[in-house]
Structure formats: C-alpha cells, structure tokens
Design a protein around this motif. Structure first.
Motif, PDB file in Angstrom:
ATOM      1  N   ASN A   1       6.876   8.862  -7.629  1.00 40.10           N
ATOM      2  CA  ASN A   1       6.486  10.264  -7.412  1.00 40.10           C
ATOM      3  C   ASN A   1       6.877  11.128  -8.451  1.00 40.10           C
ATOM      4  OD1 ASN A   1       9.363   9.789  -6.445  1.00 40.10           O
ATOM      5  ND2 ASN A   1       9.273  11.775  -5.432  1.00 40.10           N
ATOM      6  N   VAL A   2       7.327  10.790  -9.615  1.00 42.67           N
ATOM      7  CA  VAL A   2       7.832  11.399 -10.722  1.00 42.67           C
ATOM      8  C   VAL A   2       6.880  11.409 -11.733  1.00 42.67           C
ATOM      9  CG1 VAL A   2       9.476  11.864 -12.616  1.00 42.67           C
ATOM     10  CG2 VAL A   2      10.186  11.144 -10.271  1.00 42.67           C
TER      11      VAL A   2
ATOM     12  N   MET B   1       8.573  13.608  -1.865  1.00 40.64           N
ATOM     13  CA  MET B   1       7.668  14.648  -2.311  1.00 40.64           C
ATOM     14  C   MET B   1       7.174  14.328  -3.828  1.00 40.64           C
ATOM     15  SD  MET B   1       9.733  18.041  -1.958  1.00 40.64           S
ATOM     16  CE  MET B   1       8.630  19.077  -1.557  1.00 40.64           C
ATOM     17  N   TRP B   2       5.968  14.885  -4.116  1.00 37.85           N
ATOM     18  CA  TRP B   2       5.666  15.064  -5.829  1.00 37.85           C
ATOM     19  C   TRP B   2       6.885  15.745  -6.230  1.00 37.85           C
ATOM     20  CZ3 TRP B   2       3.043  11.363  -7.302  1.00 37.85           C
ATOM     21  CH2 TRP B   2       1.980  10.760  -6.585  1.00 37.85           C
ATOM     22  N   ILE B   3       7.202  15.344  -7.434  1.00 39.19           N
ATOM     23  CA  ILE B   3       8.160  16.049  -8.239  1.00 39.19           C
ATOM     24  C   ILE B   3       7.337  15.912  -9.726  1.00 39.19           C
ATOM     25  CG2 ILE B   3      10.511  15.919  -9.279  1.00 39.19           C
ATOM     26  CD1 ILE B   3      11.335  14.217  -7.055  1.00 39.19           C
ATOM     27  N   GLU B   4       7.143  17.225  -9.986  1.00 40.88           N
ATOM     28  CA  GLU B   4       6.683  17.355 -11.435  1.00 40.88           C
ATOM     29  C   GLU B   4       7.363  17.860 -12.596  1.00 40.88           C
ATOM     30  OE1 GLU B   4       1.892  17.738 -10.265  1.00 40.88           O
ATOM     31  OE2 GLU B   4       2.725  19.661 -11.057  1.00 40.88           O
ATOM     32  N   TYR B   5       7.573  17.667 -13.593  1.00 42.52           N
ATOM     33  CA  TYR B   5       8.718  17.950 -14.700  1.00 42.52           C
ATOM     34  C   TYR B   5       7.851  18.321 -15.751  1.00 42.52           C
ATOM     35  CZ  TYR B   5       8.383  13.481 -16.986  1.00 42.52           C
ATOM     36  OH  TYR B   5       7.977  12.340 -17.513  1.00 42.52           O
ATOM     37  N   GLN B   6       8.398  19.504 -16.626  1.00 44.56           N
ATOM     38  CA  GLN B   6       7.823  19.677 -17.767  1.00 44.56           C
ATOM     39  C   GLN B   6       8.862  20.395 -18.578  1.00 44.56           C
ATOM     40  OE1 GLN B   6       4.567  22.832 -17.528  1.00 44.56           O
ATOM     41  NE2 GLN B   6       4.144  22.258 -19.796  1.00 44.56           N
ATOM     42  N   GLY B   7       9.130  19.783 -19.938  1.00 43.03           N
ATOM     43  CA  GLY B   7      10.127  20.510 -20.730  1.00 43.03           C
ATOM     44  C   GLY B   7       9.414  21.389 -21.905  1.00 43.03           C
ATOM     45  N   PHE B   8      10.227  22.140 -22.410  1.00 45.52           N
ATOM     46  CA  PHE B   8       9.670  23.195 -23.025  1.00 45.52           C
ATOM     47  C   PHE B   8      11.018  23.178 -24.198  1.00 45.52           C
ATOM     48  CE2 PHE B   8       8.334  24.686 -18.921  1.00 45.52           C
ATOM     49  CZ  PHE B   8       6.947  24.802 -19.067  1.00 45.52           C
ATOM     50  N   ILE B   9      10.398  23.608 -25.467  1.00 36.43           N
ATOM     51  CA  ILE B   9      11.236  23.804 -26.686  1.00 36.43           C
ATOM     52  C   ILE B   9      11.222  25.366 -26.738  1.00 36.43           C
ATOM     53  CG2 ILE B   9      11.411  23.576 -28.955  1.00 36.43           C
ATOM     54  CD1 ILE B   9      10.106  20.983 -28.836  1.00 36.43           C
ATOM     55  N   VAL B  10      12.249  26.115 -26.587  1.00 41.58           N
ATOM     56  CA  VAL B  10      12.199  27.453 -26.720  1.00 41.58           C
ATOM     57  C   VAL B  10      13.523  27.917 -27.994  1.00 41.58           C
ATOM     58  CG1 VAL B  10      12.879  29.638 -25.653  1.00 41.58           C
ATOM     59  CG2 VAL B  10      11.725  27.701 -24.508  1.00 41.58           C
TER      60      VAL B  10
ATOM     61  N   VAL C   1       0.691  -1.292  -0.006  1.00 45.24           N
ATOM     62  CA  VAL C   1      -0.024  -0.204  -0.048  1.00 45.24           C
ATOM     63  C   VAL C   1       0.747   1.290  -0.069  1.00 45.24           C
ATOM     64  CG1 VAL C   1      -1.733   1.170   1.245  1.00 45.24           C
ATOM     65  CG2 VAL C   1      -1.920  -1.163   1.334  1.00 45.24           C
ATOM     66  N   VAL C   2       0.516   2.265  -0.827  1.00 43.17           N
ATOM     67  CA  VAL C   2       1.311   3.421  -0.951  1.00 43.17           C
ATOM     68  C   VAL C   2       0.552   4.465  -0.704  1.00 43.17           C
ATOM     69  CG1 VAL C   2       2.788   4.995  -2.400  1.00 43.17           C
ATOM     70  CG2 VAL C   2       3.103   2.459  -2.434  1.00 43.17           C
ATOM     71  N   THR C   3       0.668   5.274   0.116  1.00 45.99           N
ATOM     72  CA  THR C   3      -0.391   6.532   0.355  1.00 45.99           C
ATOM     73  C   THR C   3       0.300   7.637  -0.300  1.00 45.99           C
ATOM     74  OG1 THR C   3       0.812   7.019   2.404  1.00 45.99           O
ATOM     75  CG2 THR C   3      -1.038   5.459   2.905  1.00 45.99           C
ATOM     76  N   THR C   4      -0.619   8.481  -0.781  1.00 41.62           N
ATOM     77  CA  THR C   4      -0.513   9.857  -1.408  1.00 41.62           C
ATOM     78  C   THR C   4      -1.052  10.929  -0.872  1.00 41.62           C
ATOM     79  OG1 THR C   4      -2.001   9.773  -3.091  1.00 41.62           O
ATOM     80  CG2 THR C   4       0.047   8.596  -3.502  1.00 41.62           C
ATOM     81  N   ASN C   5      -0.616  12.092  -0.761  1.00 40.64           N
ATOM     82  CA  ASN C   5      -1.423  13.291  -0.543  1.00 40.64           C
ATOM     83  C   ASN C   5      -0.755  14.499  -1.167  1.00 40.64           C
ATOM     84  OD1 ASN C   5       0.961  14.302   0.866  1.00 40.64           O
ATOM     85  ND2 ASN C   5       0.210  13.246   3.067  1.00 40.64           N
ATOM     86  N   GLN C   6      -1.029  15.771  -1.064  1.00 34.79           N
ATOM     87  CA  GLN C   6      -0.600  16.665  -1.871  1.00 34.79           C
ATOM     88  C   GLN C   6       0.850  17.191  -1.460  1.00 34.79           C
ATOM     89  OE1 GLN C   6      -2.704  17.074   0.907  1.00 34.79           O
ATOM     90  NE2 GLN C   6      -2.014  18.828   2.224  1.00 34.79           N
ATOM     91  N   CYS C   7       1.546  16.539  -0.592  1.00 35.16           N
ATOM     92  CA  CYS C   7       3.001  16.586  -0.389  1.00 35.16           C
ATOM     93  C   CYS C   7       3.785  15.564  -0.950  1.00 35.16           C
ATOM     94  CB  CYS C   7       3.150  16.490   1.257  1.00 35.16           C
ATOM     95  SG  CYS C   7       2.401  17.930   2.216  1.00 35.16           S
TER      96      CYS C   7
ATOM     97  N   LEU D   1      18.035  17.560  -2.226  1.00 32.63           N
ATOM     98  CA  LEU D   1      17.747  16.764  -1.162  1.00 32.63           C
ATOM     99  C   LEU D   1      17.644  17.289   0.353  1.00 32.63           C
ATOM    100  CD1 LEU D   1      19.532  13.499  -2.606  1.00 32.63           C
ATOM    101  CD2 LEU D   1      17.034  13.887  -2.759  1.00 32.63           C
ATOM    102  N   LYS D   2      18.683  17.689   0.691  1.00 32.48           N
ATOM    103  CA  LYS D   2      18.851  18.328   2.130  1.00 32.48           C
ATOM    104  C   LYS D   2      17.697  19.779   2.199  1.00 32.48           C
ATOM    105  CE  LYS D   2      23.916  17.393   2.296  1.00 32.48           C
ATOM    106  NZ  LYS D   2      25.121  18.007   2.189  1.00 32.48           N
ATOM    107  N   ASP D   3      17.570  20.418   1.032  1.00 28.59           N
ATOM    108  CA  ASP D   3      16.792  21.701   1.180  1.00 28.59           C
ATOM    109  C   ASP D   3      15.484  21.314   1.256  1.00 28.59           C
ATOM    110  OD1 ASP D   3      19.068  23.033   1.055  1.00 28.59           O
ATOM    111  OD2 ASP D   3      18.909  23.582  -0.968  1.00 28.59           O
ATOM    112  N   MET D   4      15.047  20.218   0.591  1.00 30.06           N
ATOM    113  CA  MET D   4      13.484  19.936   0.261  1.00 30.06           C
ATOM    114  C   MET D   4      13.084  18.995   1.312  1.00 30.06           C
ATOM    115  SD  MET D   4      12.955  21.947  -2.013  1.00 30.06           S
ATOM    116  CE  MET D   4      11.159  21.321  -2.869  1.00 30.06           C
ATOM    117  N   SER D   5      13.838  18.168   2.077  1.00 32.05           N
ATOM    118  CA  SER D   5      13.518  17.305   2.849  1.00 32.05           C
ATOM    119  C   SER D   5      12.528  17.758   3.796  1.00 32.05           C
ATOM    120  CB  SER D   5      14.668  16.704   3.791  1.00 32.05           C
ATOM    121  OG  SER D   5      15.627  15.922   2.531  1.00 32.05           O
ATOM    122  N   GLY D   6      12.420  18.786   4.621  1.00 32.62           N
ATOM    123  CA  GLY D   6      11.467  19.191   5.540  1.00 32.62           C
ATOM    124  C   GLY D   6      10.234  19.922   5.066  1.00 32.62           C
ATOM    125  N   LYS D   7      10.199  20.112   3.729  1.00 29.93           N
ATOM    126  CA  LYS D   7       9.226  20.953   3.070  1.00 29.93           C
ATOM    127  C   LYS D   7       8.083  19.983   2.583  1.00 29.93           C
ATOM    128  CE  LYS D   7      11.787  24.723   1.765  1.00 29.93           C
ATOM    129  NZ  LYS D   7      12.571  25.396   0.627  1.00 29.93           N
TER     130      LYS D   7
END
Length: 130
Positions: free
Chosen positions: A21-22, A101-110, A4-10, A70-76
């Motif tokens: 989570n990617v 935590m959720w990691i969302e990615y999106q690429g852009f062609i510029v 069982v894997v739980t998820t929430n907004q974090c 990893l260090k900066d985001m761990s507590g957020k």
C-alpha cells in the motif's frame, strides 16, 4: 497459489503483502512562491519527524511517534532523491506495522536560509479523507 488483494479508495485488504500500500504520489496542493516550500495537503497527524544530514533512518523516538499514528489512523478511511527516501522510510514503517490504508509519499527538495538546514529535513504525516 493465487492470492487476491482487494483495493479501494481507503486502502487495501488486510491480507495483502506488507508495503503493498506504499506508493509515491502528490502530497502538496501548491508551492509557496515566497519561500519555495510546498504547501502540504491534509491535517497534520503527528509532529514532524526530523532527520540528520544525509540520513534516512528512523530512530527509536521517530518509531514511537509513528506507532501513535497506527492508533490514530486505524479507524479512518480515507522519489528520486533523499527527500523521497525519507518519506518512503516513514511510509514503509507504518505499512510494515500493519496500517493497511493507502499511504502516499512525496519528497521535496527545499532550499532555505536556515543555517543548518534541519527545518527542511523532515517528514510530515497528514490525513486527507477520501
């Protein structure tokens, strides 16, 4: 065996499979009409990560920089092209190193007038609170 894997907004629970989570997602808030460059959401976390032409690999310097995330985001709490693959490479690395935590990615062609185009071969990591 049932897992069982739980998820929430974090994000997701610690016992979830790596990279679970990617996911692709919307990371821009608008498009700069003058330059055609997306305006990204959130606060910048680390300096951008630049890539060589036709490259999606992370070098030692990139990975060291991402390790600070990893260090900066761990507590957020809180896709179809080379640009997506670059963004996903960064997101996968952070997830595999234990960021749950959720990691969302999106690429852009510029398209730009930059002589070598390196300004647009980058990944920026930004924090958007939930």
């Amino acid at each position: 065996k049932v897992v069982v894997v739980t998820t929430n907004q974090c994000g997701i629970s610690v016992g979830s499979p790596k990279s679970f989570n990617v996911r692709p997602g919307k990371t821009s808030i608008s498009l700069n009409k003058a330059t055609g460059v997306p305006v990204l959401a959130g606060q910048i976390v680390v300096p951008r990560i630049d890539f060589a032409a036709s490259d999606i690999t992370l070098d030692k310097t990139d990975k060291a920089q991402l390790d600070t995330v990893l260090k900066d985001m761990s507590g957020k709490c809180g896709l179809q092209n080379l640009a997506d693959f670059r963004a996903k490479a960064v997101a996968d690395y952070l997830s595999k190193k234990g960021l749950t935590m959720w990691i969302e990615y999106q690429g852009f062609i510029v398209r730009s007038n930059d002589p070598d185009g390196s300004i647009n071969r980058r990944v920026e990591i930004r924090w958007t609170p939930a």
